[in-house]
Motif scaffolding. Structure first.
Motif, PDB file in Angstrom:
ATOM      1  N   ASP A 281      -5.718 -58.999  23.475  1.00  0.00           N
ATOM      2  CA  ASP A 281      -4.943 -58.762  22.709  1.00  0.00           C
ATOM      3  C   ASP A 281      -4.131 -57.358  22.582  1.00  0.00           C
ATOM      4  N   VAL A 282      -5.024 -56.531  23.380  1.00  0.00           N
ATOM      5  CA  VAL A 282      -4.004 -55.327  23.439  1.00  0.00           C
ATOM      6  C   VAL A 282      -3.955 -54.738  24.979  1.00  0.00           C
ATOM      7  N   GLN A 283      -2.745 -54.345  25.087  1.00  0.00           N
ATOM      8  CA  GLN A 283      -3.071 -53.562  26.231  1.00  0.00           C
ATOM      9  C   GLN A 283      -2.763 -52.258  26.409  1.00  0.00           C
ATOM     10  N   VAL A 284      -3.523 -52.031  27.727  1.00  0.00           N
ATOM     11  CA  VAL A 284      -4.477 -50.934  27.811  1.00  0.00           C
ATOM     12  C   VAL A 284      -3.548 -49.788  29.033  1.00  0.00           C
ATOM     13  N   VAL A 285      -3.148 -48.869  29.126  1.00  0.00           N
ATOM     14  CA  VAL A 285      -2.088 -47.968  29.893  1.00  0.00           C
ATOM     15  C   VAL A 285      -3.150 -47.017  30.133  1.00  0.00           C
ATOM     16  N   SER A 286      -4.228 -47.070  31.546  1.00  0.00           N
ATOM     17  CA  SER A 286      -5.067 -46.365  31.476  1.00  0.00           C
ATOM     18  C   SER A 286      -4.708 -45.035  32.406  1.00  0.00           C
ATOM     19  N   MET A 287      -4.360 -44.119  31.701  1.00  0.00           N
ATOM     20  CA  MET A 287      -4.272 -42.781  31.942  1.00  0.00           C
ATOM     21  C   MET A 287      -4.995 -42.235  32.573  1.00  0.00           C
ATOM     22  N   LEU A 288      -5.115 -41.794  33.966  1.00  0.00           N
ATOM     23  CA  LEU A 288      -6.941 -40.870  34.421  1.00  0.00           C
ATOM     24  C   LEU A 288      -5.853 -39.334  34.140  1.00  0.00           C
ATOM     25  N   GLU A 289      -7.265 -38.350  33.604  1.00  0.00           N
ATOM     26  CA  GLU A 289      -7.395 -37.414  33.437  1.00  0.00           C
ATOM     27  C   GLU A 289      -7.357 -36.796  34.093  1.00  0.00           C
ATOM     28  N   ILE A 290      -6.311 -36.093  34.962  1.00  0.00           N
ATOM     29  CA  ILE A 290      -6.692 -35.290  36.382  1.00  0.00           C
ATOM     30  C   ILE A 290      -7.098 -34.061  35.603  1.00  0.00           C
ATOM     31  N   LEU A 291      -7.617 -33.126  36.205  1.00  0.00           N
ATOM     32  CA  LEU A 291      -7.554 -31.547  35.851  1.00  0.00           C
ATOM     33  C   LEU A 291      -8.278 -31.142  37.350  1.00  0.00           C
ATOM     34  N   GLY A 292      -8.061 -29.537  37.537  1.00  0.00           N
ATOM     35  CA  GLY A 292      -7.935 -28.969  38.091  1.00  0.00           C
ATOM     36  C   GLY A 292      -7.418 -27.463  38.308  1.00  0.00           C
ATOM     37  N   LEU A 293      -8.544 -26.389  38.524  1.00  0.00           N
ATOM     38  CA  LEU A 293      -7.810 -25.270  38.853  1.00  0.00           C
ATOM     39  C   LEU A 293      -8.679 -24.762  39.167  1.00  0.00           C
ATOM     40  N   ASP A 294     -10.365 -25.238  39.724  1.00  0.00           N
ATOM     41  CA  ASP A 294     -10.862 -25.233  41.366  1.00  0.00           C
ATOM     42  C   ASP A 294     -10.950 -25.339  42.553  1.00  0.00           C
ATOM     43  N   PRO A 295      -9.694 -24.310  43.165  1.00  0.00           N
ATOM     44  CA  PRO A 295      -8.843 -24.677  44.473  1.00  0.00           C
ATOM     45  C   PRO A 295      -9.640 -25.098  45.836  1.00  0.00           C
ATOM     46  N   GLU A 296     -11.416 -25.680  45.551  1.00  0.00           N
ATOM     47  CA  GLU A 296     -11.979 -26.183  46.481  1.00  0.00           C
ATOM     48  C   GLU A 296     -12.764 -27.452  45.342  1.00  0.00           C
ATOM     49  N   ARG A 297     -11.935 -27.865  44.294  1.00  0.00           N
ATOM     50  CA  ARG A 297     -12.067 -29.415  44.556  1.00  0.00           C
ATOM     51  C   ARG A 297     -10.399 -29.836  44.237  1.00  0.00           C
ATOM     52  N   LYS A 298      -9.605 -29.069  44.689  1.00  0.00           N
ATOM     53  CA  LYS A 298      -8.672 -29.485  45.019  1.00  0.00           C
ATOM     54  C   LYS A 298      -8.029 -30.745  45.081  1.00  0.00           C
ATOM     55  N   GLU A 299      -8.469 -31.082  46.618  1.00  0.00           N
ATOM     56  CA  GLU A 299      -8.453 -32.861  47.470  1.00  0.00           C
ATOM     57  C   GLU A 299      -9.952 -33.693  45.976  1.00  0.00           C
ATOM     58  N   GLU A 300     -10.616 -33.599  45.591  1.00  0.00           N
ATOM     59  CA  GLU A 300     -10.539 -34.355  45.456  1.00  0.00           C
ATOM     60  C   GLU A 300     -10.215 -34.718  44.077  1.00  0.00           C
ATOM     61  N   ARG A 301      -9.048 -33.606  43.388  1.00  0.00           N
ATOM     62  CA  ARG A 301      -8.705 -34.343  42.166  1.00  0.00           C
ATOM     63  C   ARG A 301      -7.840 -35.459  42.372  1.00  0.00           C
ATOM     64  N   PHE A 302      -7.088 -34.749  43.953  1.00  0.00           N
ATOM     65  CA  PHE A 302      -5.776 -35.702  44.153  1.00  0.00           C
ATOM     66  C   PHE A 302      -6.777 -37.128  45.057  1.00  0.00           C
ATOM     67  N   GLY A 303      -7.581 -36.942  45.266  1.00  0.00           N
ATOM     68  CA  GLY A 303      -8.006 -38.642  46.251  1.00  0.00           C
ATOM     69  C   GLY A 303      -8.474 -39.391  43.975  1.00  0.00           C
ATOM     70  N   GLN A 304      -8.880 -38.655  43.600  1.00  0.00           N
ATOM     71  CA  GLN A 304      -9.116 -39.198  41.998  1.00  0.00           C
ATOM     72  C   GLN A 304      -7.686 -39.931  41.919  1.00  0.00           C
ATOM     73  N   ALA A 305      -7.002 -39.087  41.861  1.00  0.00           N
ATOM     74  CA  ALA A 305      -5.221 -39.780  41.521  1.00  0.00           C
ATOM     75  C   ALA A 305      -4.692 -40.974  42.430  1.00  0.00           C
ATOM     76  N   ARG A 306      -5.343 -40.533  43.209  1.00  0.00           N
ATOM     77  CA  ARG A 306      -4.672 -41.883  44.424  1.00  0.00           C
ATOM     78  C   ARG A 306      -5.270 -42.466  44.034  1.00  0.00           C
TER      79      ARG A 306
END
Length: 411
Positions: A135-160
Motif C-alpha cells: 500500500d506504499v509506493q517506494v522510490v528507492s534512491m540509492l545514496e551515492i558517496l564518493g570523495l575517495d578517488p580510489e573508490r570512484k569506479e566502485e561507486r559508479f558500479g553501485q549506481a549502475r
C-alpha cells in the motif's frame, strides 16, 4: 468489477475541488469521475474530503526505529553528521537486519499518517524484503558517496546496478541520490545524471543545506573540512574555494528529474537557475528538520514566487520527531501564513509525485491513476473544508480493494 464512491469533497489536484463527486474504480485504477450522479451501489463518503495519497518526497527510513532525533536541537550540522555515523556503526554486523526492520517500521508509520508514496534515500547493504508493503509506493534512491578517488569506479558500479535492478516487489522503483557536496564529487553527480537520463530516474541531492556546507564550498574551511580531515577524505583539489551551490544545480539540470533537498540557504542566483530549469527540477523543504537545526528562514516564498516547484518531506527520525507528513504541512501553514492553504496541497501530492517521476500513477485523482487516496473526516455542511482538513488527521485508503468499517471509523 467497478467500485463507486460518492465523496463529499474531492480534491483531484487537476482543478478546483468538486463537491459531491462520484469516483469510479476498477481493479487498482481510477476509471472515471462524475461531478453529479447517484448510484445505488456507491459507498457513501458524503462526510469525507478525499485527495490523492500523500507523497513524502524525502525521507531516510533506516532511522525509523529512533524514539527521538539524534543529538540536540540547534547543534551544528557537522556535529549531527558525526552522531549519524556513530549510530550506524553501533549496529556492527547486524546493520542490514536492523535497517530492514527500521525501514518496514518506517513504511508502517508513513501509511498510518496517510502517506502512499515515499522518496526513500537508501543505503547499502539493502535488503529488498524491507520494502514489502504493497500500500506504499517506494522510490528507492540509492545514496551515492564518493570523495575517495580510489573508490570512484566502485561507486559508479553501485549506481549502475541500482539503476537497472529488477525489483521483485511491484511497489518499488529506482532513483539515485548523489548525496551532498561534502560527500560526493562532481564526477559522481555527472554519472548519476547520465544514468538518470538513460533510464528516466529521479535524482535527489542535499544542497544548500547548512551554512557550514556553504563555507566549505566558498572557502574550503570550517567544520566540514575538519570532519573530512579527521576521516582522511579532505583534498584541496576537491574544495579549493570559490564554489557555490549554483555549480551543482547546473550539473543536475540535465537529469530526467532532479530534486534539491533542503535548499535552506539558496541565494538569488541559485533561485534564478532553478527558475530556468523548473520544468525538471524541484526543491524539497523538510520543515521540522529545518526547525531542529535552527536554520534561517527557508526561502520557499521566493521559490514559489518564481514558479519553482516546492515539495515537502519529513526527512528522517534522526532529525524529526516522526514521519507525519501532514504535520510538516501544518508546520508550513503556521510558519508561512500568507501562503494559501490550496497552494500547500500540491506540495504533498501532484508536485511531489512529479519530482519523483511518478506523475503517471500518483499525485492526482484522475482516470488512469492509482486508486490510492488520503481521506479526512470533515462532517456534513462544513463551512471551510480546507481548514477542517488542516485540523484533522489523514488516513490512507486503497479504493481498489474497498473500504472497511475500520477505514470509516470516526471515533
Amino acid at each position: 468489477m467497478i467500485r463507486r464512491y460518492r465523496v463529499g469533497w474531492l480534491f483531484t489536484m487537476c482543478g478546483a475541488p468538486i463537491q459531491d463527486a462520484t469516483v469510479m474504480v476498477e481493479d487498482d485504477r481510477i476509471v472515471g469521475i462524475e461531478e453529479t450522479g447517484i448510484w445505488h451501489d456507491a459507498v457513501d463518503l458524503s462526510q469525507w474530503a478525499v485527495m490523492p495519497a500523500l507523497v513524502n518526497a524525502h525521507t531516510h527510513l533506516e532511522f525509523s526505529n529512533l524514539k527521538h532525533p539524534l543529538g540536540t536541537q540547534g547543534m551544528t550540522f557537522p556535529q549531527w553528521i558525526t552522531e549519524v555515523i556513530r549510530y550506524r556503526q553501533g549496529f556492527g554486523e547486524d546493520l542490514a537486519v536492523e535497517k530492514a526492520q527500521a525501514i518496514r517500521h518506517g513504511l508502517k508509520q508513513c501509511a498510518e499518517h496517510g502517506v502512499g508514496v515515499v522518496g526513500e534515500i537508501a543505503t547499502l547493504p539493502l535488503m529488498e524484503v524491507a520494502y514489502d508493503r504493497p500500500d506504499v509506493q517506494v522510490v528507492s534512491m540509492l545514496e551515492i558517496l564518493g570523495l575517495d578517488p580510489e573508490r570512484k569506479e566502485e561507486r559508479f558500479g553501485q549506481a549502475r546496478e541500482h539503476a537497472v535492478y529488477l525489483w521483485s516487489h511491484e511497489n518499488v522503483t529506482a532513483g539515485l541520490s548523489p548525496h551532498a557536496p561534502y560527500s560526493a564529487g562532481m564526477g559522481i553527480v555527472d554519472e548519476c545524471v547520465k544514468l538518470s537520463r538513460q533510464y528516466q530516474l529521479p535524482l535527489a541531492m542535499h544542497l544548500a543545506e547548512s551554512l557550514e556546507e556553504l563555507e566549505l564550498l566558498e572557502k574550503g574551511t570550517g567544520p566540514f573540512r575538519m570532519m573530512l580531515e579527521h576521516m582522511g577524505l579532505f583534498r584541496e583539489e576537491d574544495f579549493p574555494g570559490g564554489k557555490k551551490p549554483a555549480e551543482y544545480i547546473e550539473h543536475l539540470a540535465p537529469a530526467y528529474r532532479a530534486m534539491v533537498v533542503h535548499g535552506n540557504y539558496l541565494s538569488e542566483p541559485e533561485i534564478a537557475l532553478l527558475k530556468k530549469y523548473q520544468e525538471t527540477m524541484s526543491v524539497c523543504y523538510c520543515p521540522r528538520t529545518h526547525a531542529y537545526f535552527h536554520h534561517d528562514r527557508h526561502p520557499m516564498e521566493a521559490l514559489l514566487a518564481d514558479g519553482i516547484r516546492v515539495v515537502l518531506g519529513t526527512d528522517s527520525r534522526a532529525s524529526s520527531p516522526d514521519l507525519d507528513l501532514w504535520a510538516e504541512l501544518q508546520h508550513v501553514a503556521q510558519t508561512f501564513p500568507n501562503i494559501p492553504a490550496e497552494q500547500l496541497l500540491p506540495m504533498v501530492t501532484r508536485d511531489a509525485a512529479f519530482a519523483l517521476g511518478l506523475e503517471g500513477s500518483f499525485g492526482t485523482i484522475d482516470a488512469g491513476q492509482k486508486a490510492m487516496a488520503t481521506a479526512f473526516h470533515v462532517g456534513s455542511d462544513c463551512p471551510d473544508v480546507l481548514s477542517a482538513m488542516l485540523a484533522e488527521r489523514p488516513r490512507l485508503w486503497n479504493l481498489g480493494v474497498g473500504l472497511t468499517q475500520l477505514d470509516l471509523a470516526t471515533a
